[in-house]
Design a protein around this motif. Structure first.
Motif, mmCIF file in Angstrom:
data_model
loop_
_atom_site.group_PDB
_atom_site.id
_atom_site.type_symbol
_atom_site.label_atom_id
_atom_site.label_comp_id
_atom_site.label_asym_id
_atom_site.label_seq_id
_atom_site.Cartn_x
_atom_site.Cartn_y
_atom_site.Cartn_z
ATOM 1 N N GLY A 22 0.732 -1.245 -0.097
ATOM 2 C CA GLY A 22 -0.120 0.061 0.079
ATOM 3 C C GLY A 22 0.984 1.347 -0.086
ATOM 4 N N LYS A 23 0.566 2.226 -0.796
ATOM 5 C CA LYS A 23 1.033 3.297 -0.607
ATOM 6 C C LYS A 23 0.055 4.488 -0.226
ATOM 7 C CE LYS A 23 4.732 3.382 -4.475
ATOM 8 N NZ LYS A 23 4.949 3.869 -5.659
ATOM 9 N N GLU A 64 -0.698 -1.012 -4.993
ATOM 10 C CA GLU A 64 -0.265 -1.596 -5.994
ATOM 11 C C GLU A 64 0.022 -3.095 -5.942
ATOM 12 O OE1 GLU A 64 3.372 0.501 -6.365
ATOM 13 O OE2 GLU A 64 2.538 2.069 -7.441
ATOM 14 N N THR A 65 -0.054 -3.913 -6.874
ATOM 15 C CA THR A 65 -0.144 -5.224 -6.798
ATOM 16 C C THR A 65 1.155 -5.574 -7.477
ATOM 17 O OG1 THR A 65 -2.431 -5.696 -6.866
ATOM 18 C CG2 THR A 65 -0.969 -7.427 -7.322
ATOM 19 N N ALA A 115 -1.414 -2.446 3.122
ATOM 20 C CA ALA A 115 -2.706 -1.965 2.961
ATOM 21 C C ALA A 115 -3.553 -3.203 2.871
ATOM 22 C CB ALA A 115 -2.909 -0.932 1.735
ATOM 23 N N VAL A 116 -4.768 -2.878 3.372
ATOM 24 C CA VAL A 116 -5.709 -4.031 3.083
ATOM 25 C C VAL A 116 -7.196 -3.483 2.945
ATOM 26 C CG1 VAL A 116 -6.312 -3.886 5.799
ATOM 27 C CG2 VAL A 116 -6.341 -6.081 4.663
ATOM 28 N N GLN A 117 -8.054 -4.279 2.352
ATOM 29 C CA GLN A 117 -9.398 -4.357 2.004
ATOM 30 C C GLN A 117 -10.241 -4.904 3.260
ATOM 31 O OE1 GLN A 117 -11.039 -1.992 0.178
ATOM 32 N NE2 GLN A 117 -9.023 -1.032 -0.105
ATOM 33 N N THR A 118 -10.909 -4.237 3.907
ATOM 34 C CA THR A 118 -11.907 -4.818 5.106
ATOM 35 C C THR A 118 -13.628 -4.333 4.726
ATOM 36 O OG1 THR A 118 -12.058 -3.105 6.613
ATOM 37 C CG2 THR A 118 -10.065 -3.922 6.381
ATOM 38 N N SER A 125 -1.338 0.426 6.870
ATOM 39 C CA SER A 125 -0.642 0.187 8.156
ATOM 40 C C SER A 125 -0.576 1.138 9.258
ATOM 41 C CB SER A 125 0.812 0.057 7.614
ATOM 42 O OG SER A 125 1.173 -1.007 6.897
ATOM 43 N N SER A 126 -0.900 2.500 8.761
ATOM 44 C CA SER A 126 -0.966 3.698 9.680
ATOM 45 C C SER A 126 -2.005 3.657 10.580
ATOM 46 C CB SER A 126 -1.149 5.060 8.729
ATOM 47 O OG SER A 126 -1.982 5.420 8.196
#
Length: 285
Positions: A22-23, A64-65, A115-118, A125-126
């Motif tokens: 994740g950016k 980004e993947t 980063a993550v999708q929930t 991460s922040s």
């Protein structure tokens, strides 16, 4: 903590090697840094508040993947440790719920990087470790614990990680018991200052539940474990964070409790082992 060779939870999703990073572009420079700290134990059982905080502070998030990355031996071992701690929380909370005539529904834990999708929306991460009630999952980027130690002065150690997991599981317990929902309803009827006080009570109760879990898990403790947990609790007190980040304290803005309060309620849960002693909301009266 004595953990190797014991049962590991099957309620794990390890996304660390999926090749997704994740950016995150956080607004406001120092604001973004303060956000990192203030949010790290947010999780309080209400997706609307947590994700609104994220949206307010983060101007843009993109994912980004890239190619999948194999986990290192250290990463694999950490995943096994976290799965063991989660299994321990399952055993303890099944016991406590059964003793009180109710059914415990186990949460899942997602390990991620960047980063993550929930079900509560996108997060980075922040946000630090948090619980999403929409999917009843705990989300953790384990790099957080390096920040906790190096930036905020916690001792570190495996039981600091165990404490954070137990705290987030505490928010899951609050969701199952309806506590979180009731608090959010009350917050809609009161001022921001009074709403913050309710949030503090919710967070301190999660600390109490972490201590309660530790009480039932004492057979696996090693020398120094409790000190590691207390050090982590002290490091994330609102007053400690505000002093470090802005040089002064604004009590009306507290949402998680002071270092003294967090240590006190963890300690009370650990010493009493009695879920009925965890009424942090009585301090409002």
């Amino acid at each position: 903590m004595k953990w190797e060779g014991r049962r590991q939870s099957s309620n794990m999703e390890d996304r660390r090697g999926m090749g997704t990073t994740g950016k995150v572009f956080a607004g406001g420079g120092l604001i973004g840094l303060v956000f990192l700290v203030i949010q790290m134990f947010m999780g309080g059982g209400d997706n609307a508040q947590l994700m609104q905080e994220l949206q307010n502070q983060m101007q843009q998030q993109q994912t980004e993947t890239g190619p999948a990355q194999p986990l290192s031996e250290a990463d694999q071992k950490m995943g096994e440790f976290v799965a063991t701690v989660l299994a321990d929380t399952e055993d303890v909370w099944h016991r406590i719920f059964e003793e009180n005539g109710i059914k415990y529904v186990e949460p899942k834990m997602v390990l991620f990087r960047g980063a993550v999708q929930t079900a509560c929306g996108g997060a980075s991460s922040s946000s630090g470790p948090f619980y999403c009630p929409g999917d009843q999952k705990i989300y953790m980027d384990l790099d957080f614990f390096d920040e906790l130690r190096t930036r905020f002065g916690a001792k570190g150690g495996d039981y600091a990680i165990a404490y954070v997991i137990a705290h987030e599981v505490g928010h899951h317990v609050q969701t199952l018991l309806g506590t979180s929902g009731e608090v959010r309803k009350l917050q809609q009827k009161v001022s921001d200052v009074e709403g913050n006080k309710l949030s503090v009570c919710l967070e301190l109760q999660a600390d109490f539940y972490a201590g309660l879990w530790t009480h039932y898990n004492q057979k696996y403790l090693e020398e120094g474990d409790i000190e590691e947990a207390l050090s982590a609790a002290q490091a994330v007190g609102d007053d400690a964070i505000q002093k470090k980040m802005q040089g002064h304290v604004v009590p009306d803005s507290f949402t998680h409790g002071t270092s003294e309060q967090r240590v006190k309620w963890f300690g009370k849960g650990f010493k009493t082992g009695d879920i009925k002693q965890g009424n942090t909301f009585a301090t409002l009266n």
